[in-house]
Design a protein around this motif. Sequence first.
Motif, PDB file in Angstrom:
ATOM      1  N   LYS A   1     -13.963  -8.182  -5.194  1.00 50.04           N
ATOM      2  CA  LYS A   1     -13.095  -9.217  -5.541  1.00 50.04           C
ATOM      3  C   LYS A   1     -12.013  -8.725  -6.426  1.00 50.04           C
ATOM      4  O   LYS A   1     -12.215  -8.136  -7.537  1.00 50.04           O
ATOM      5  CB  LYS A   1     -14.053 -10.327  -6.312  1.00 50.04           C
ATOM      6  CG  LYS A   1     -13.402 -11.429  -6.391  1.00 50.04           C
ATOM      7  CD  LYS A   1     -14.230 -12.750  -6.623  1.00 50.04           C
ATOM      8  CE  LYS A   1     -13.585 -14.201  -6.964  1.00 50.04           C
ATOM      9  NZ  LYS A   1     -14.493 -15.306  -7.229  1.00 50.04           N
ATOM     10  N   GLY A   2     -10.801  -9.353  -6.285  1.00 48.07           N
ATOM     11  CA  GLY A   2      -9.670  -8.857  -7.091  1.00 48.07           C
ATOM     12  C   GLY A   2      -9.126  -7.499  -7.002  1.00 48.07           C
ATOM     13  O   GLY A   2      -8.429  -7.083  -7.696  1.00 48.07           O
ATOM     14  N   GLY A   3      -9.794  -6.918  -5.935  1.00 45.51           N
ATOM     15  CA  GLY A   3      -9.408  -5.376  -5.708  1.00 45.51           C
ATOM     16  C   GLY A   3      -7.918  -5.330  -5.495  1.00 45.51           C
ATOM     17  O   GLY A   3      -7.268  -6.225  -4.676  1.00 45.51           O
ATOM     18  N   ASN A   4      -7.198  -3.958  -5.799  1.00 41.52           N
ATOM     19  CA  ASN A   4      -5.895  -3.981  -5.262  1.00 41.52           C
ATOM     20  C   ASN A   4      -5.604  -3.319  -4.082  1.00 41.52           C
ATOM     21  O   ASN A   4      -6.418  -2.750  -3.584  1.00 41.52           O
ATOM     22  CB  ASN A   4      -5.322  -3.095  -6.362  1.00 41.52           C
ATOM     23  CG  ASN A   4      -5.374  -3.461  -7.779  1.00 41.52           C
ATOM     24  OD1 ASN A   4      -4.947  -4.782  -8.118  1.00 41.52           O
ATOM     25  ND2 ASN A   4      -5.549  -2.717  -8.667  1.00 41.52           N
ATOM     26  N   ALA A   5      -4.326  -3.348  -3.509  1.00 37.38           N
ATOM     27  CA  ALA A   5      -3.953  -2.902  -2.463  1.00 37.38           C
ATOM     28  C   ALA A   5      -3.800  -1.413  -2.665  1.00 37.38           C
ATOM     29  O   ALA A   5      -3.479  -0.902  -3.733  1.00 37.38           O
ATOM     30  CB  ALA A   5      -2.632  -3.427  -1.989  1.00 37.38           C
ATOM     31  N   LYS A   6      -4.107  -0.594  -1.638  1.00 36.08           N
ATOM     32  CA  LYS A   6      -3.926   1.216  -2.030  1.00 36.08           C
ATOM     33  C   LYS A   6      -2.721   1.373  -0.551  1.00 36.08           C
ATOM     34  O   LYS A   6      -2.125   0.789  -0.387  1.00 36.08           O
ATOM     35  CB  LYS A   6      -5.320   1.734  -1.806  1.00 36.08           C
ATOM     36  CG  LYS A   6      -6.123   1.416  -2.896  1.00 36.08           C
ATOM     37  CD  LYS A   6      -7.743   1.817  -2.571  1.00 36.08           C
ATOM     38  CE  LYS A   6      -7.982   3.181  -3.277  1.00 36.08           C
ATOM     39  NZ  LYS A   6      -9.337   3.616  -3.080  1.00 36.08           N
ATOM     40  N   GLN A   7      -3.485   2.017   0.139  1.00 39.09           N
ATOM     41  CA  GLN A   7      -2.555   2.793   1.306  1.00 39.09           C
ATOM     42  C   GLN A   7      -2.553   1.401   2.304  1.00 39.09           C
ATOM     43  O   GLN A   7      -1.679   1.093   3.107  1.00 39.09           O
ATOM     44  CB  GLN A   7      -2.969   4.112   1.724  1.00 39.09           C
ATOM     45  CG  GLN A   7      -2.063   4.375   3.097  1.00 39.09           C
ATOM     46  CD  GLN A   7      -2.341   5.609   3.528  1.00 39.09           C
ATOM     47  OE1 GLN A   7      -3.022   6.651   2.769  1.00 39.09           O
ATOM     48  NE2 GLN A   7      -1.936   6.002   4.800  1.00 39.09           N
ATOM     49  N   GLY A   8      -3.715   0.776   2.376  1.00 35.40           N
ATOM     50  CA  GLY A   8      -4.228  -0.528   2.977  1.00 35.40           C
ATOM     51  C   GLY A   8      -4.461  -1.615   2.068  1.00 35.40           C
ATOM     52  O   GLY A   8      -4.567  -1.382   0.900  1.00 35.40           O
TER      53      GLY A   8
ATOM     54  N   TYR B   1      -2.125 -11.005   3.622  1.00 34.49           N
ATOM     55  CA  TYR B   1      -2.380 -10.743   2.079  1.00 34.49           C
ATOM     56  C   TYR B   1      -1.217 -10.508   1.400  1.00 34.49           C
ATOM     57  O   TYR B   1      -0.409  -9.802   1.639  1.00 34.49           O
ATOM     58  CB  TYR B   1      -3.459  -9.642   1.965  1.00 34.49           C
ATOM     59  CG  TYR B   1      -3.934  -9.355   0.651  1.00 34.49           C
ATOM     60  CD1 TYR B   1      -4.752  -9.919  -0.018  1.00 34.49           C
ATOM     61  CD2 TYR B   1      -3.022  -8.451  -0.202  1.00 34.49           C
ATOM     62  CE1 TYR B   1      -5.206  -9.647  -1.179  1.00 34.49           C
ATOM     63  CE2 TYR B   1      -3.381  -8.275  -1.651  1.00 34.49           C
ATOM     64  CZ  TYR B   1      -4.577  -8.956  -2.275  1.00 34.49           C
ATOM     65  OH  TYR B   1      -4.749  -8.745  -3.505  1.00 34.49           O
ATOM     66  N   ASP B   2      -0.862 -11.529   0.457  1.00 29.78           N
ATOM     67  CA  ASP B   2       0.287 -11.385  -0.350  1.00 29.78           C
ATOM     68  C   ASP B   2       0.294  -9.818  -1.148  1.00 29.78           C
ATOM     69  O   ASP B   2      -0.703  -9.497  -1.785  1.00 29.78           O
ATOM     70  CB  ASP B   2       0.198 -12.354  -1.286  1.00 29.78           C
ATOM     71  CG  ASP B   2       0.902 -13.730  -0.922  1.00 29.78           C
ATOM     72  OD1 ASP B   2       1.659 -13.640   0.139  1.00 29.78           O
ATOM     73  OD2 ASP B   2       0.705 -14.713  -1.643  1.00 29.78           O
ATOM     74  N   GLY B   3       1.571  -9.498  -0.901  1.00 28.08           N
ATOM     75  CA  GLY B   3       1.754  -8.091  -1.664  1.00 28.08           C
ATOM     76  C   GLY B   3       1.595  -7.014  -1.017  1.00 28.08           C
ATOM     77  O   GLY B   3       1.793  -5.963  -1.520  1.00 28.08           O
ATOM     78  N   PHE B   4       1.168  -6.995   0.175  1.00 31.32           N
ATOM     79  CA  PHE B   4       1.169  -5.854   0.955  1.00 31.32           C
ATOM     80  C   PHE B   4       2.078  -5.810   2.146  1.00 31.32           C
ATOM     81  O   PHE B   4       2.272  -7.051   2.924  1.00 31.32           O
ATOM     82  CB  PHE B   4      -0.366  -5.692   1.768  1.00 31.32           C
ATOM     83  CG  PHE B   4      -0.599  -4.402   2.398  1.00 31.32           C
ATOM     84  CD1 PHE B   4      -0.792  -3.192   1.485  1.00 31.32           C
ATOM     85  CD2 PHE B   4      -0.746  -4.358   3.641  1.00 31.32           C
ATOM     86  CE1 PHE B   4      -0.876  -2.106   2.151  1.00 31.32           C
ATOM     87  CE2 PHE B   4      -0.632  -3.092   4.590  1.00 31.32           C
ATOM     88  CZ  PHE B   4      -0.810  -1.952   3.538  1.00 31.32           C
TER      89      PHE B   4
END
Length: 141
Positions: A61-68, A82-85
Amino acid sequence: FSASFRLCICCSISATREAGACRKQIAMPISEPQIEVPEGDIKKGAKLFKAKCAQCHTCEKGGNAKQGPPLWGVMGRTAGTYDGFGYSEANKNSGILWSDKHMYEYLINPKKYMPGTKMVFAGVKKDKERADLCAYLNAAK
């Protein structure tokens, strides 16, 4: 149009889904597969996620985007939202509402299931491993 064809917006030619003659093609929605997903094991799915997915994705929960994109809450989410990806057009236009059926089939070979996706992953060929990953992702909400 049949599900295996797309119409190019800029040059009005038909091309097979695999051909990808033009980058501005209208994606045909991907229908939910009519399959039964075997019961999976959440704990085994967590281990598989760490081994096969965590390099590119988070699932807390609340994890950040990485390559995916982060995959917390992915089941029941519309693909490409998903917002921001920065998703591919293929992902944004797939019409997929992520379910265990879609995910189970997608994970076999993402590029074949969703031509044009940016996901660079060979896939998970073993049925049981895909079922375990689906169980884990279903629990991550």
